[in-house]
Design a protein around this motif. Structure first.
Motif, PDB file in Angstrom:
ATOM      1  N   GLU A 142     -18.866 -65.237 -35.106  1.00  8.47           N
ATOM      2  CA  GLU A 142     -17.517 -65.137 -35.550  1.00  8.47           C
ATOM      3  C   GLU A 142     -16.743 -63.794 -35.296  1.00  8.47           C
ATOM      4  OE1 GLU A 142     -17.253 -68.032 -39.539  1.00  8.47           O
ATOM      5  OE2 GLU A 142     -17.777 -65.940 -39.898  1.00  8.47           O
ATOM      6  N   VAL A 143     -15.444 -63.703 -35.204  1.00  5.96           N
ATOM      7  CA  VAL A 143     -14.831 -62.257 -34.916  1.00  5.96           C
ATOM      8  C   VAL A 143     -13.750 -62.350 -35.832  1.00  5.96           C
ATOM      9  CG1 VAL A 143     -13.640 -60.835 -33.199  1.00  5.96           C
ATOM     10  CG2 VAL A 143     -15.591 -62.103 -32.501  1.00  5.96           C
ATOM     11  N   PRO A 144     -13.878 -61.709 -36.863  1.00  4.49           N
ATOM     12  CA  PRO A 144     -12.604 -61.433 -37.872  1.00  4.49           C
ATOM     13  C   PRO A 144     -11.480 -60.847 -37.336  1.00  4.49           C
ATOM     14  CG  PRO A 144     -14.260 -59.772 -38.470  1.00  4.49           C
ATOM     15  CD  PRO A 144     -14.630 -60.781 -37.100  1.00  4.49           C
ATOM     16  N   ASN A 145     -10.292 -60.824 -37.700  1.00  6.97           N
ATOM     17  CA  ASN A 145      -9.039 -60.277 -37.270  1.00  6.97           C
ATOM     18  C   ASN A 145      -9.014 -58.798 -37.971  1.00  6.97           C
ATOM     19  OD1 ASN A 145      -6.536 -59.755 -36.775  1.00  6.97           O
ATOM     20  ND2 ASN A 145      -5.830 -61.928 -36.363  1.00  6.97           N
ATOM     21  N   ALA A 146      -8.629 -57.842 -37.223  1.00  2.00           N
ATOM     22  CA  ALA A 146      -8.549 -56.472 -37.750  1.00  2.00           C
ATOM     23  C   ALA A 146      -7.493 -56.465 -38.858  1.00  2.00           C
ATOM     24  CB  ALA A 146      -8.318 -55.352 -36.457  1.00  2.00           C
ATOM     25  N   TYR A 147      -6.469 -57.280 -38.775  1.00  2.79           N
ATOM     26  CA  TYR A 147      -5.601 -57.322 -39.701  1.00  2.79           C
ATOM     27  C   TYR A 147      -5.875 -58.337 -41.070  1.00  2.79           C
ATOM     28  CZ  TYR A 147      -2.634 -55.445 -35.836  1.00  2.79           C
ATOM     29  OH  TYR A 147      -2.242 -54.415 -34.854  1.00  2.79           O
ATOM     30  N   MET A 148      -5.981 -57.662 -42.391  1.00  5.40           N
ATOM     31  CA  MET A 148      -6.434 -58.419 -43.207  1.00  5.40           C
ATOM     32  C   MET A 148      -5.419 -59.691 -43.461  1.00  5.40           C
ATOM     33  SD  MET A 148      -7.056 -56.878 -47.165  1.00  5.40           S
ATOM     34  CE  MET A 148      -8.201 -55.783 -46.300  1.00  5.40           C
ATOM     35  N   ASN A 149      -6.148 -60.745 -43.744  1.00  6.19           N
ATOM     36  CA  ASN A 149      -5.538 -61.881 -44.171  1.00  6.19           C
ATOM     37  C   ASN A 149      -4.923 -62.625 -43.092  1.00  6.19           C
ATOM     38  OD1 ASN A 149      -6.109 -61.445 -47.108  1.00  6.19           O
ATOM     39  ND2 ASN A 149      -4.221 -60.542 -47.277  1.00  6.19           N
ATOM     40  N   PHE A 150      -5.204 -62.245 -41.750  1.00 10.03           N
ATOM     41  CA  PHE A 150      -4.886 -63.128 -40.503  1.00 10.03           C
ATOM     42  C   PHE A 150      -6.015 -63.894 -40.164  1.00 10.03           C
ATOM     43  CE2 PHE A 150      -1.410 -60.368 -40.748  1.00 10.03           C
ATOM     44  CZ  PHE A 150      -0.261 -60.779 -39.800  1.00 10.03           C
ATOM     45  N   PRO A 151      -5.817 -64.816 -39.489  1.00  6.91           N
ATOM     46  CA  PRO A 151      -7.078 -65.922 -39.138  1.00  6.91           C
ATOM     47  C   PRO A 151      -7.948 -65.320 -38.211  1.00  6.91           C
ATOM     48  CG  PRO A 151      -4.787 -66.934 -38.846  1.00  6.91           C
ATOM     49  CD  PRO A 151      -4.589 -65.384 -38.923  1.00  6.91           C
ATOM     50  N   ALA A 152      -8.966 -65.552 -38.134  1.00  4.55           N
ATOM     51  CA  ALA A 152     -10.303 -64.795 -37.111  1.00  4.55           C
ATOM     52  C   ALA A 152      -9.922 -65.333 -36.086  1.00  4.55           C
ATOM     53  CB  ALA A 152     -11.504 -65.640 -37.871  1.00  4.55           C
ATOM     54  N   LEU A 153     -10.292 -64.472 -35.132  1.00  4.03           N
ATOM     55  CA  LEU A 153     -10.142 -64.559 -33.565  1.00  4.03           C
ATOM     56  C   LEU A 153     -11.154 -65.478 -33.088  1.00  4.03           C
ATOM     57  CD1 LEU A 153      -9.367 -60.823 -32.801  1.00  4.03           C
ATOM     58  CD2 LEU A 153      -7.779 -62.643 -33.082  1.00  4.03           C
ATOM     59  N   VAL A 154     -12.310 -65.654 -33.390  1.00  4.72           N
ATOM     60  CA  VAL A 154     -13.118 -66.316 -33.047  1.00  4.72           C
ATOM     61  C   VAL A 154     -13.935 -67.059 -34.232  1.00  4.72           C
ATOM     62  CG1 VAL A 154     -15.308 -66.877 -31.959  1.00  4.72           C
ATOM     63  CG2 VAL A 154     -13.863 -65.201 -30.917  1.00  4.72           C
ATOM     64  N   SER A 155     -13.824 -68.527 -34.293  1.00  2.00           N
ATOM     65  CA  SER A 155     -14.210 -69.149 -35.496  1.00  2.00           C
ATOM     66  C   SER A 155     -14.353 -70.608 -34.940  1.00  2.00           C
ATOM     67  CB  SER A 155     -12.885 -69.078 -36.378  1.00  2.00           C
ATOM     68  OG  SER A 155     -11.974 -69.823 -36.120  1.00  2.00           O
ATOM     69  N   ASN A 156     -14.892 -71.334 -36.112  1.00  2.00           N
ATOM     70  CA  ASN A 156     -15.325 -72.652 -35.747  1.00  2.00           C
ATOM     71  C   ASN A 156     -14.218 -73.698 -35.664  1.00  2.00           C
ATOM     72  OD1 ASN A 156     -18.219 -72.759 -36.146  1.00  2.00           O
ATOM     73  ND2 ASN A 156     -18.235 -72.762 -38.312  1.00  2.00           N
ATOM     74  N   ASP A 157     -13.019 -73.313 -35.914  1.00  2.00           N
ATOM     75  CA  ASP A 157     -12.122 -74.157 -35.822  1.00  2.00           C
ATOM     76  C   ASP A 157     -11.178 -73.791 -34.694  1.00  2.00           C
ATOM     77  OD1 ASP A 157     -10.700 -71.733 -36.823  1.00  2.00           O
ATOM     78  OD2 ASP A 157      -9.429 -72.708 -38.122  1.00  2.00           O
ATOM     79  N   ARG A 158     -11.685 -73.001 -33.543  1.00  3.89           N
ATOM     80  CA  ARG A 158     -10.939 -72.708 -32.445  1.00  3.89           C
ATOM     81  C   ARG A 158     -11.937 -72.862 -31.140  1.00  3.89           C
ATOM     82  NH1 ARG A 158      -7.402 -67.349 -33.476  1.00  3.89           N
ATOM     83  NH2 ARG A 158      -6.948 -67.629 -31.131  1.00  3.89           N
TER      84      ARG A 158
END
Length: 218
Positions: A142-158
């Motif tokens: 997974e790759v989280p978004n640098a901006y808090m509370n924004f959707p992850a950049l790489v995740s299971n739903d993408r």
């Protein structure tokens, strides 16, 4: 963020040394946009020869390689293939297509790892003495978004689509690993598609460099 990997392959190589792992018509499976791992006993390309050994190696490598900073590994792998003109020498490249080739036998497994602990599994497909092509199977973290509370950049739903390896993928043998290694695959790119269920996402290019894992202390 993975796009930073294109700034320096040295970062990737240094991080990879921390990983220790033990050692015509196309019939394809495992879509490039979704699907579980192609490394299972029912896959016809792995039903004979060294197939069971490769499946076992794949399972052990995934189990022993944790994602960086406590991130989770994506549930599904993604696979692409190349046939025909594979380049010269030990470097393969060209126009990668979705899916895993199964009209042949897997003759060899090659493994690479990124600084973020993403895994690249390259499999050479043969029919007798002839090389049919190569598969690349990617297991991303997974790759989280640098901006808090924004959707992850790489995740299971993408979905992950459109794989490119503009600098080729260089393969070599290894006496220490018990499988082949990805010597380098610099600045590969794959697109993390916008989530179908989240309107606040958009397509995101993921740049990742892969290098050899460390096997048996070397």
């Amino acid at each position: 963020m993975k796009s930073q990997l294109k700034l320096s392959i040295k970062i990737t190589l240094a991080a990879c040394l921390l990983i220790i792992v033990s050692c015509g018509k196309k019939n394809t499976t495992n879509s490039g946009t979704a699907g579980t791992s192609p490394f299972y006993s029912g896959n016809p390309a792995l039903s004979s020869g060294s197939g069971s050994t490769i499946i076992d190696q794949y399972s052990k490598i995934k189990a022993s390689t944790a994602c960086l900073s406590g991130r989770n590994r994506l549930s599904n792998d993604v696979s692409f293939n190349i046939t025909g003109n594979l380049g010269g020498g030990a470097t393969i490249g060209g126009n990668w297509q979705p899916n895993f080739i199964t009209n042949g036998s897997i003759g060899q497994l090659y493994v690479g790892v990124s600084a973020y602990r993403d895994l690249m599994f390259v499999t050479k497909v043969v029919s007798g003495a002839q090389v049919v092509g190569y598969n690349v199977t990617l297991s991303f973290c997974e790759v989280p978004n640098a901006y808090m509370n924004f959707p992850a950049l790489v995740s299971n739903d993408r979905a992950l689509v459109n794989f490119y390896a503009p600098n080729g993928i260089t393969l070599s043998e290894s006496a220490n690993c018990g499988f082949g290694i990805v010597t380098q695959a610099i600045n590969t790119m794959i697109t993390s598609k916008a989530s179908a269920t989240n309107p606040y996402t958009m397509d995101y290019p993921v740049y990742t460099s892969f290098a050899r894992p460390l096997c048996n202390g070397q």
